[in-house]
Design a protein around this motif. Structure first.
Motif, PDB file in Angstrom:
ATOM      1  N   SER A   1      24.060  11.530  18.357  1.00  0.00           N
ATOM      2  CA  SER A   1      22.931  11.275  18.649  1.00  0.00           C
ATOM      3  C   SER A   1      23.286   9.748  19.092  1.00  0.00           C
ATOM      4  CB  SER A   1      21.350  11.212  18.942  1.00  0.00           C
ATOM      5  OG  SER A   1      21.223  10.787  17.211  1.00  0.00           O
ATOM      6  N   GLY A   2      23.025   8.779  20.099  1.00  0.00           N
ATOM      7  CA  GLY A   2      23.289   7.288  19.899  1.00  0.00           C
ATOM      8  C   GLY A   2      22.074   6.518  18.648  1.00  0.00           C
ATOM      9  N   LEU A   3      21.599   7.214  18.252  1.00  0.00           N
ATOM     10  CA  LEU A   3      20.403   6.742  16.782  1.00  0.00           C
ATOM     11  C   LEU A   3      21.642   6.568  15.883  1.00  0.00           C
ATOM     12  CD1 LEU A   3      18.162   5.129  15.584  1.00  0.00           C
ATOM     13  CD2 LEU A   3      17.030   7.784  15.726  1.00  0.00           C
TER      14      LEU A   3
ATOM     15  N   LYS B   1      24.934   7.311  15.608  1.00  0.00           N
ATOM     16  CA  LYS B   1      26.081   6.416  16.481  1.00  0.00           C
ATOM     17  C   LYS B   1      25.989   4.832  15.412  1.00  0.00           C
ATOM     18  CE  LYS B   1      30.566   5.666  17.394  1.00  0.00           C
ATOM     19  NZ  LYS B   1      30.832   4.499  16.362  1.00  0.00           N
ATOM     20  N   THR B   2      25.045   4.612  15.534  1.00  0.00           N
ATOM     21  CA  THR B   2      23.721   2.723  15.724  1.00  0.00           C
ATOM     22  C   THR B   2      24.445   2.597  14.307  1.00  0.00           C
ATOM     23  OG1 THR B   2      22.925   2.993  17.948  1.00  0.00           O
ATOM     24  CG2 THR B   2      21.936   1.147  16.069  1.00  0.00           C
ATOM     25  N   PHE B   3      23.556   3.580  13.562  1.00  0.00           N
ATOM     26  CA  PHE B   3      23.116   3.736  11.888  1.00  0.00           C
ATOM     27  C   PHE B   3      24.224   3.881  11.816  1.00  0.00           C
ATOM     28  CE2 PHE B   3      23.707   6.392   8.260  1.00  0.00           C
ATOM     29  CZ  PHE B   3      22.897   5.580   7.269  1.00  0.00           C
TER      30      PHE B   3
ATOM     31  N   ASP C   1      27.271   2.866  12.969  1.00  0.00           N
ATOM     32  CA  ASP C   1      28.269   1.862  13.246  1.00  0.00           C
ATOM     33  C   ASP C   1      27.418   0.566  12.481  1.00  0.00           C
ATOM     34  OD1 ASP C   1      29.407   2.688  14.884  1.00  0.00           O
ATOM     35  OD2 ASP C   1      28.216   2.247  16.356  1.00  0.00           O
ATOM     36  N   ARG C   2      26.425   0.389  12.379  1.00  0.00           N
ATOM     37  CA  ARG C   2      25.458  -0.904  11.012  1.00  0.00           C
ATOM     38  C   ARG C   2      25.684  -0.324   9.970  1.00  0.00           C
ATOM     39  NH1 ARG C   2      19.971  -1.112  14.883  1.00  0.00           N
ATOM     40  NH2 ARG C   2      21.152  -2.190  16.705  1.00  0.00           N
ATOM     41  N   THR C   3      25.996   0.338   9.194  1.00  0.00           N
ATOM     42  CA  THR C   3      25.941   0.830   7.813  1.00  0.00           C
ATOM     43  C   THR C   3      27.853   0.391   7.530  1.00  0.00           C
ATOM     44  OG1 THR C   3      24.661   2.794   8.099  1.00  0.00           O
ATOM     45  CG2 THR C   3      26.885   2.958   6.047  1.00  0.00           C
TER      46      THR C   3
END
Length: 101
Positions: free
Chosen positions: A24-26, A28-30, A32-34
């Protein structure tokens, strides 16, 4: 705040439904940010288990998710202990596969 809780754990388990043949996009964002956090080095040596479930994950889907988490674990210096990707119709197989990881 979430990262502070994650860094306390010895083992991290990530489970998610497959959306449009990937994470999910959420999630993937996690990821990327991690990766971008200065504190990411605190994930070194942690064990990582991943399981994904979708209606009918294709081989390409399986390959993509496997690559994503293999690479993430490598970059974070984590130990990827297990990765299970399975259709929802095979929930017993998921449980069985996770049991042996």
């Amino acid at each position: 705040d979430i990262f502070n809780e994650i860094k306390k754990a010895d083992t991290i388990v990530i489970g998610f439904p497959v959306y449009w043949y990937t994470v999910s996009g959420l999630l993937k964002t996690f990821i990327d940010r991690t990766y971008m956090l200065p504190q990411a080095q605190e994930l070194q040596g942690k064990k990582l288990y991943v399981f994904a479930q979708g209606s009918m994950p294709s081989q390409e889907c399986h390959d993509h998710i496997t690559y994503l988490f293999t690479r993430f674990a490598h970059l974070m210096n984590m130990e990827l202990k297990g990765l299970v990707i399975s259709p929802a119709s095979q929930k017993n197989k998921i449980i069985q596969d996770l049991h042996f990881l």
